[in-house]
Design an enzyme around this catalytic site. Structure first.
Site, short mmCIF file in Angstrom:
data_model
loop_
_atom_site.label_atom_id
_atom_site.label_comp_id
_atom_site.label_asym_id
_atom_site.label_seq_id
_atom_site.Cartn_x
_atom_site.Cartn_y
_atom_site.Cartn_z
N ASP A 126 51.53 43.42 46.45
CA ASP A 126 50.14 43.29 46.03
C ASP A 126 49.25 42.73 47.12
O ASP A 126 49.71 42.08 48.04
CB ASP A 126 50.08 42.26 44.89
CG ASP A 126 50.09 42.92 43.54
OD1 ASP A 126 50.19 44.14 43.49
OD2 ASP A 126 49.98 42.18 42.55
N LYS A 150 44.77 47.03 45.04
CA LYS A 150 43.87 47.89 44.28
C LYS A 150 42.47 47.29 44.24
O LYS A 150 42.30 46.10 44.11
CB LYS A 150 44.42 48.09 42.88
CG LYS A 150 44.78 46.80 42.20
CD LYS A 150 45.76 47.05 41.09
CE LYS A 150 46.26 45.70 40.57
NZ LYS A 150 47.44 45.77 39.78
N MET A 173 40.71 34.43 38.17
CA MET A 173 39.72 35.49 38.40
C MET A 173 38.35 35.06 37.91
O MET A 173 37.61 35.84 37.31
CB MET A 173 40.15 36.79 37.66
CG MET A 173 41.48 37.32 38.14
SD MET A 173 42.14 38.65 37.10
CE MET A 173 42.95 37.73 35.80
N1 SAH Z 1 50.04 36.42 38.74
C1 SAH Z 1 49.13 35.55 39.47
C2 SAH Z 1 47.71 35.72 38.98
C3 SAH Z 1 47.11 37.08 39.23
S1 SAH Z 1 45.41 37.16 38.74
C4 SAH Z 1 49.58 34.11 39.33
O1 SAH Z 1 50.49 33.82 38.56
O2 SAH Z 1 49.04 33.27 40.04
C5 SAH Z 1 44.59 36.86 40.26
C6 SAH Z 1 43.96 35.49 40.27
O3 SAH Z 1 44.95 34.49 40.51
C7 SAH Z 1 42.95 35.28 41.36
O4 SAH Z 1 41.69 35.79 41.00
C8 SAH Z 1 42.92 33.77 41.45
O5 SAH Z 1 42.16 33.21 40.39
C9 SAH Z 1 44.38 33.42 41.22
N2 SAH Z 1 45.12 33.23 42.48
C10 SAH Z 1 46.20 33.92 42.89
N3 SAH Z 1 46.64 33.45 44.08
C11 SAH Z 1 45.82 32.44 44.42
C12 SAH Z 1 45.75 31.55 45.53
N4 SAH Z 1 46.63 31.60 46.54
N5 SAH Z 1 44.75 30.64 45.55
C13 SAH Z 1 43.87 30.56 44.55
N6 SAH Z 1 43.88 31.36 43.48
C14 SAH Z 1 44.85 32.29 43.40
#
Ligand code: SAH
Length: 260
Positions: free
Chosen positions: A36, A58, A172
């Site tokens: 991803d 995406k 998000m």
């Molecule tokens: N499956 C992922 C979430 C996917 S949705 C999880 O468990 O973390 C995508 C959102 O995750 C982003 O918009 C942000 O809000 C958060 N996110 C993912 N990685 C991040 C990071 N390194 N720092 C801050 N926010 C993060």
């Protein structure tokens, strides 16, 4: 031909040392890695040089179409008899569509396994010096999405989310941050409730912005935070000053009135 299998693997929020031992082993064993946009470059560097890599990033606007394409890609790769690692940011089963991919694989008779990862609510808050719960500050945590269809309002039960004794983590949440904070205040959350945004959490590029529900949208806009950013709201954020063990990157903003 032998049927391959798919491992849906959580990569955690970015720091490669936050990978599980199982994730690290599967990355070494994989014949194909489908990754991803959220997977950090530091983690991609751990994929052996000879392994086929496929980028499944995406654009938000064509989310659904792309998701269908990813689902069928996973099935067709597995049908070539290979071990496919589907590497996803954070935890595959937290706002990651991992469960949709697993459902599709199940329906198509493709063997799969799921490896949980550290979700960004957990990794991001910890590396920002914010505990998700703390005696006297929060008795629970809620993870919610801040994303909704274009030109639609977020359909949350704002009154329940405005609970002052529960930590609220918004995934998000950047695009709708203004709407989210306004709805929370309209539902009774005091404007001076501590709130934080953490960009690129757990990586050397991490930036954190500490403020209040009232001030966060402006502070975030001024700092120019971009996705991926996690938003944390609640009294626990008041500990961010004392517990800042991981050096916040340049460009971080600390509103001193909000963190103790
Ligand atoms: N499956 C992922 C979430 C996917 S949705 C999880 O468990 O973390 C995508 C959102 O995750 C982003 O918009 C942000 O809000 C958060 N996110 C993912 N990685 C991040 C990071 N390194 N720092 C801050 N926010 C993060």
């Amino acid at each position: 031909m032998a049927l391959g299998r798919v491992a849906l693997v959580g990569a955690g929020p970015g720091d490669p040392e936050l990978l599980t031992v199982k994730a690290q082993r599967l990355l070494k064993e994989a014949e194909v890695v489908v990754f991803d946009r959220l997977v950090s470059p530091e983690i991609l560097n751990l994929i052996p040089a000879g392994t086929t890599r496929i980028y499944a990033g995406k654009a938000l606007s064509r989310h659904h179409l792309a998701q269908d394409e990813i689902n069928s890609l996973l099935v067709s790769l597995a049908r070539t008899g290979r071990l496919v690692v589907r590497l996803k940011g954070g935890d595959p089963f937290v706002f990651g569509r991992g469960s949709e991919e697993a459902e599709y694989l199940a329906r198509h008779g493709v063997p799969f396994e799921v490896v949980p990862g550290i979700t960004s609510a957990s990794g991001g808050s910890t590396y920002a010096g914010i505990p998700l719960t703390h005696r006297g500050h929060a008795t629970g945590v809620r993870y919610v999405t801040g994303h909704c269809k274009e030109n639609e309002d977020l359909a949350h039960d704002w009154r329940s989310l405005a609970d002052p004794d529960t930590t609220l983590v918004v995934y998000m949440g950047l695009t709708n941050l203004d709407q989210i904070t306004r709805q929370l205040m309209a539902a009774g959350m005091p404007a001076d409730t501590p709130a934080a945004a953490v960009e690129n959490a757990t990586t050397p590029r991490q930036r954190r912005v500490i403020g209040t529900v009232g001030s966060l949208p402006t502070l975030v806009a001024d700092a120019g935070l971009a996705p991926p950013t996690i938003v944390i709201i609640g009294k626990v954020v008041s500990l961010a000053g004392v517990l800042d063990w991981y050096q916040a990157g340049p460009g971080s903003v600390e509103d001193q009135s909000a963190s103790g």
